[in-house]
Design a protein around this motif. Sequence first.
Motif, PDB file in Angstrom:
ATOM      1  N   LEU A  20       0.811  -1.218   0.000  1.00  0.00           N
ATOM      2  CA  LEU A  20       0.000   0.000   0.000  1.00  0.00           C
ATOM      3  C   LEU A  20       0.850   1.276   0.000  1.00  0.00           C
ATOM      4  O   LEU A  20       0.313   2.363  -0.207  1.00  0.00           O
ATOM      5  CB  LEU A  20      -0.951   0.055   1.215  1.00  0.00           C
ATOM      6  N   LYS A  21       2.169   1.144   0.221  1.00  0.00           N
ATOM      7  CA  LYS A  21       3.014   2.327   0.354  1.00  0.00           C
ATOM      8  C   LYS A  21       3.930   2.563  -0.846  1.00  0.00           C
ATOM      9  O   LYS A  21       4.050   3.685  -1.334  1.00  0.00           O
ATOM     10  CB  LYS A  21       3.844   2.234   1.635  1.00  0.00           C
ATOM     11  N   ALA A  22       4.614   1.528  -1.311  1.00  0.00           N
ATOM     12  CA  ALA A  22       5.562   1.702  -2.416  1.00  0.00           C
ATOM     13  C   ALA A  22       4.823   2.084  -3.704  1.00  0.00           C
ATOM     14  O   ALA A  22       3.712   1.610  -3.947  1.00  0.00           O
ATOM     15  CB  ALA A  22       6.359   0.422  -2.627  1.00  0.00           C
ATOM     16  N   PRO A  23       5.431   2.912  -4.548  1.00  0.00           N
ATOM     17  CA  PRO A  23       4.776   3.325  -5.804  1.00  0.00           C
ATOM     18  C   PRO A  23       4.383   2.144  -6.696  1.00  0.00           C
ATOM     19  O   PRO A  23       3.324   2.157  -7.316  1.00  0.00           O
ATOM     20  CB  PRO A  23       5.831   4.210  -6.470  1.00  0.00           C
ATOM     21  N   ILE A  24       5.241   1.112  -6.741  1.00  0.00           N
ATOM     22  CA  ILE A  24       4.935  -0.086  -7.523  1.00  0.00           C
ATOM     23  C   ILE A  24       5.339  -1.289  -6.660  1.00  0.00           C
ATOM     24  O   ILE A  24       6.504  -1.428  -6.298  1.00  0.00           O
ATOM     25  CB  ILE A  24       5.692  -0.121  -8.859  1.00  0.00           C
ATOM     26  N   HIS A  25       4.385  -2.142  -6.362  1.00  0.00           N
ATOM     27  CA  HIS A  25       4.654  -3.265  -5.480  1.00  0.00           C
ATOM     28  C   HIS A  25       3.625  -4.362  -5.723  1.00  0.00           C
ATOM     29  O   HIS A  25       2.637  -4.165  -6.432  1.00  0.00           O
ATOM     30  CB  HIS A  25       4.593  -2.818  -4.019  1.00  0.00           C
ATOM     31  N   PHE A  26       3.841  -5.498  -5.090  1.00  0.00           N
ATOM     32  CA  PHE A  26       2.921  -6.624  -5.257  1.00  0.00           C
ATOM     33  C   PHE A  26       2.039  -6.797  -4.016  1.00  0.00           C
ATOM     34  O   PHE A  26       2.444  -6.506  -2.897  1.00  0.00           O
ATOM     35  CB  PHE A  26       3.704  -7.926  -5.491  1.00  0.00           C
ATOM     36  N   GLY A  27       0.831  -7.288  -4.269  1.00  0.00           N
ATOM     37  CA  GLY A  27      -0.099  -7.623  -3.197  1.00  0.00           C
ATOM     38  C   GLY A  27      -0.441  -9.095  -3.272  1.00  0.00           C
ATOM     39  O   GLY A  27      -0.075  -9.793  -4.226  1.00  0.00           O
ATOM     40  N   ASN A  28      -1.125  -9.574  -2.267  1.00  0.00           N
ATOM     41  CA  ASN A  28      -1.502 -10.991  -2.201  1.00  0.00           C
ATOM     42  C   ASN A  28      -2.867 -11.043  -1.518  1.00  0.00           C
ATOM     43  O   ASN A  28      -2.963 -10.862  -0.315  1.00  0.00           O
ATOM     44  CB  ASN A  28      -0.454 -11.748  -1.383  1.00  0.00           C
ATOM     45  N   ILE A  29      -3.928 -11.261  -2.290  1.00  0.00           N
ATOM     46  CA  ILE A  29      -5.279 -11.152  -1.754  1.00  0.00           C
ATOM     47  C   ILE A  29      -5.920 -12.530  -1.581  1.00  0.00           C
ATOM     48  O   ILE A  29      -5.908 -13.355  -2.496  1.00  0.00           O
ATOM     49  CB  ILE A  29      -6.160 -10.281  -2.681  1.00  0.00           C
ATOM     50  N   ASN A  30      -6.466 -12.765  -0.394  1.00  0.00           N
ATOM     51  CA  ASN A  30      -7.181 -14.003  -0.114  1.00  0.00           C
ATOM     52  C   ASN A  30      -8.624 -13.906  -0.612  1.00  0.00           C
ATOM     53  O   ASN A  30      -9.150 -12.808  -0.794  1.00  0.00           O
ATOM     54  CB  ASN A  30      -7.180 -14.270   1.399  1.00  0.00           C
ATOM     55  N   PRO A  31      -9.278 -15.044  -0.810  1.00  0.00           N
ATOM     56  CA  PRO A  31     -10.650 -15.024  -1.347  1.00  0.00           C
ATOM     57  C   PRO A  31     -11.640 -14.342  -0.408  1.00  0.00           C
ATOM     58  O   PRO A  31     -11.506 -14.396   0.811  1.00  0.00           O
ATOM     59  CB  PRO A  31     -10.995 -16.515  -1.490  1.00  0.00           C
ATOM     60  N   ARG A  32     -12.629 -13.697  -1.019  1.00  0.00           N
ATOM     61  CA  ARG A  32     -13.769 -13.127  -0.294  1.00  0.00           C
ATOM     62  C   ARG A  32     -15.038 -13.678  -0.926  1.00  0.00           C
ATOM     63  O   ARG A  32     -15.059 -13.957  -2.126  1.00  0.00           O
ATOM     64  CB  ARG A  32     -13.767 -11.598  -0.401  1.00  0.00           C
ATOM     65  N   PRO A  33     -16.107 -13.844  -0.165  1.00  0.00           N
ATOM     66  CA  PRO A  33     -17.279 -14.537  -0.694  1.00  0.00           C
ATOM     67  C   PRO A  33     -18.165 -13.741  -1.634  1.00  0.00           C
ATOM     68  O   PRO A  33     -18.937 -14.328  -2.396  1.00  0.00           O
ATOM     69  CB  PRO A  33     -18.051 -14.928   0.574  1.00  0.00           C
ATOM     70  N   THR A  34     -18.103 -12.397  -1.605  1.00  0.00           N
ATOM     71  CA  THR A  34     -19.004 -11.611  -2.458  1.00  0.00           C
ATOM     72  C   THR A  34     -18.245 -10.483  -3.153  1.00  0.00           C
ATOM     73  O   THR A  34     -17.259  -9.957  -2.615  1.00  0.00           O
ATOM     74  CB  THR A  34     -20.156 -10.983  -1.650  1.00  0.00           C
ATOM     75  N   PRO A  35     -18.719 -10.046  -4.340  1.00  0.00           N
ATOM     76  CA  PRO A  35     -18.088  -8.913  -5.017  1.00  0.00           C
ATOM     77  C   PRO A  35     -18.093  -7.652  -4.161  1.00  0.00           C
ATOM     78  O   PRO A  35     -17.121  -6.891  -4.158  1.00  0.00           O
ATOM     79  CB  PRO A  35     -18.958  -8.732  -6.275  1.00  0.00           C
ATOM     80  N   ASP A  36     -19.177  -7.423  -3.422  1.00  0.00           N
ATOM     81  CA  ASP A  36     -19.269  -6.200  -2.629  1.00  0.00           C
ATOM     82  C   ASP A  36     -18.145  -6.110  -1.604  1.00  0.00           C
ATOM     83  O   ASP A  36     -17.633  -5.026  -1.326  1.00  0.00           O
ATOM     84  CB  ASP A  36     -20.626  -6.137  -1.929  1.00  0.00           C
ATOM     85  N   ILE A  37     -17.766  -7.247  -1.048  1.00  0.00           N
ATOM     86  CA  ILE A  37     -16.687  -7.233  -0.063  1.00  0.00           C
ATOM     87  C   ILE A  37     -15.357  -6.877  -0.730  1.00  0.00           C
ATOM     88  O   ILE A  37     -14.576  -6.067  -0.213  1.00  0.00           O
ATOM     89  CB  ILE A  37     -16.608  -8.582   0.669  1.00  0.00           C
ATOM     90  N   TYR A  38     -15.074  -7.473  -1.892  1.00  0.00           N
ATOM     91  CA  TYR A  38     -13.862  -7.109  -2.637  1.00  0.00           C
ATOM     92  C   TYR A  38     -13.858  -5.615  -2.936  1.00  0.00           C
ATOM     93  O   TYR A  38     -12.858  -4.919  -2.715  1.00  0.00           O
ATOM     94  CB  TYR A  38     -13.804  -7.862  -3.964  1.00  0.00           C
ATOM     95  N   PHE A  39     -14.976  -5.115  -3.457  1.00  0.00           N
ATOM     96  CA  PHE A  39     -15.036  -3.711  -3.875  1.00  0.00           C
ATOM     97  C   PHE A  39     -14.903  -2.774  -2.674  1.00  0.00           C
ATOM     98  O   PHE A  39     -14.218  -1.752  -2.757  1.00  0.00           O
ATOM     99  CB  PHE A  39     -16.354  -3.445  -4.602  1.00  0.00           C
ATOM    100  N   SER A  40     -15.547  -3.115  -1.566  1.00  0.00           N
ATOM    101  CA  SER A  40     -15.508  -2.261  -0.375  1.00  0.00           C
ATOM    102  C   SER A  40     -14.115  -2.210   0.243  1.00  0.00           C
ATOM    103  O   SER A  40     -13.673  -1.169   0.721  1.00  0.00           O
ATOM    104  CB  SER A  40     -16.510  -2.767   0.672  1.00  0.00           C
ATOM    105  N   LEU A  41     -13.425  -3.348   0.241  1.00  0.00           N
ATOM    106  CA  LEU A  41     -12.100  -3.414   0.844  1.00  0.00           C
ATOM    107  C   LEU A  41     -11.005  -2.841  -0.046  1.00  0.00           C
ATOM    108  O   LEU A  41     -10.024  -2.283   0.439  1.00  0.00           O
ATOM    109  CB  LEU A  41     -11.744  -4.863   1.183  1.00  0.00           C
ATOM    110  N   LEU A  42     -11.169  -2.998  -1.373  1.00  0.00           N
ATOM    111  CA  LEU A  42     -10.050  -2.760  -2.277  1.00  0.00           C
ATOM    112  C   LEU A  42     -10.230  -1.643  -3.302  1.00  0.00           C
ATOM    113  O   LEU A  42      -9.233  -1.134  -3.822  1.00  0.00           O
ATOM    114  CB  LEU A  42      -9.728  -4.056  -3.034  1.00  0.00           C
ATOM    115  N   TYR A  43     -11.473  -1.251  -3.611  1.00  0.00           N
ATOM    116  CA  TYR A  43     -11.652  -0.358  -4.768  1.00  0.00           C
ATOM    117  C   TYR A  43     -12.539   0.858  -4.551  1.00  0.00           C
ATOM    118  O   TYR A  43     -12.492   1.785  -5.362  1.00  0.00           O
ATOM    119  CB  TYR A  43     -12.167  -1.160  -5.969  1.00  0.00           C
ATOM    120  N   SER A  44     -13.357   0.896  -3.517  1.00  0.00           N
ATOM    121  CA  SER A  44     -14.139   2.112  -3.296  1.00  0.00           C
ATOM    122  C   SER A  44     -13.176   3.245  -2.935  1.00  0.00           C
ATOM    123  O   SER A  44     -12.048   3.003  -2.503  1.00  0.00           O
ATOM    124  CB  SER A  44     -15.162   1.896  -2.179  1.00  0.00           C
TER     125      SER A  44
END
Length: 533
Positions: A421-445
């Motif tokens: 979340l800090k470096a200008p270009i870096h890698f992430g590692n995301i675990n599964p979430r059960p619904t699209p809304d949870i992904y969107f709320s945590l990662l993209y809103s």
Amino acid sequence: MTDKITNWTKSDDTRVEDAIRRGATRRDLLKMMLASGVALSAGGAVFGRAEQAVAATPVSGGHMKAAGISSSNADTLDPAKASLGTDYSRCCSLYNRLTFIDVTGVPQMELAEKLETKDAKTWTVTLRKGVTFHDGKTLTSADVVFALKRHLDPAVGSKVAKIAAQMTEIKAIDPNTVEIVLKAANADLPYILALHHFMIVQDGTTDFSKGIGTGAFVLETFQPGVRSIVKKNTNYWKPNLPHLDSFEFFAIPDATARVNALLAGDIQFCSSVDPRAAKLVDGQKDFRLSRSTVGSYTNLNIRLDMNKPDFVTGMKHLIDREQIVAAALRGFGDVGNDQPISKANVFHNKDLKPKAFDPDKAKHYFQKAGVLGQSIPVVASEAADFSIDMAMIIQASGADIGLKLDIQRVPSDGYWDKYWLKAPIHFGNINPRPTPDIYFSLLYSSDAPWNESQFKSPKFDSMMLEARGMLDDAKRHEIYNEMQTMISEEAGTIIPAYTTNADGVSAKVKGLEVNPLGGMMGYAMAEYVWLEA
């Protein structure tokens, strides 16, 4: 000689199973069956049935050791602050949730006996009776109200504060009943309450070092960044669980060392087996791989507030997705299309095609961005599965067109605190979430706590809220398709593949199943698995 089993009954099958459990040899069993009139040619069928039944019957006892991939001094037993599988696995052993996701991906009741609503906005939670915390206190609605309201307190620093913010009112109706009122209708609340962060903790808890919950295990030892040991909760409210006497969890960051520890018998479970080592595990008769493709992924995050849009677009065309699946993942994955909803989810946008590998088009955008000839740092670490191999493949592709990517390999220890979340270009590692809304709320809103590329779109935010309360799945699917397209085209998160997770497991470990919430049975395996005697 006949294949007919003479005078053989189901109770006789049970006698053979009991004899196997007592350690009877096949010679002993053969004598038993011959005495009952079983033909020799039928003996194999009887053996097979009995051995399968014994293997599927839980055995109580034993100490199980499991190794994860990373740990740090920030390891926590506070569910609200949990952020990695390391934290989730420990919290799942100590606490319970109101609901949980079963192997089919459907929410089931846990501490809640019932979860009811008429409008998807006001929900009534009826608690299960007779549940006690590890210290003997009875679970009441006050505990649930306290546990849920903690996520609304900025001082707590909850990882799901954004998701919890939709709960505008949480109150106790009586000692066994809680009412939750949402800001707007959300049909996904049973899924949301099954997230690891929404574990129920005791009213008034400020010190989480003792891990006092209602879960299957009681804390014995917790050393952040080192290990934890939990022992069986003999007063657990779920009948006949857990099977294990104790469970020990720690991290072995080096992938090879982790597999070697499994093969040497030092541990019975190692998470995230590197595909390069998969054959070492598969080729051993006393070990196996537990595979699941349920939505995990490693992504390249390019912060939009620190990089030019043309550079981001160029990078999306520079990614050779097929090569990443074949070489970096060794075939353990499916090609991704730069958005988080995988094929395992019913809302996956199957019409959104991955961007083709096109170095010439990538070069065009890099020229527009003015980055050719510059040295561009990219942070990778073993902490983000496969990220180093991915980085090397991308670096080679860039070198062919004059793009110089400086791959900065950093230690696993502290990676998520210092670089993600800090470096200008870096890698992430995301675990599964059960619904699209949870992904969107945590990662993209726009105000998502884990907005990895700092993607912000008022239109996206509005669509997310609209779809959240929708009961028409067809219309919801249509909106989610468009949102996935927006992420793929506009966000700076490049998701080249959805990974197949492979965990190494001793043949002695039984009862392990795939769960949509991730590896280790959604990180709750300690409660359900057993060790074969």
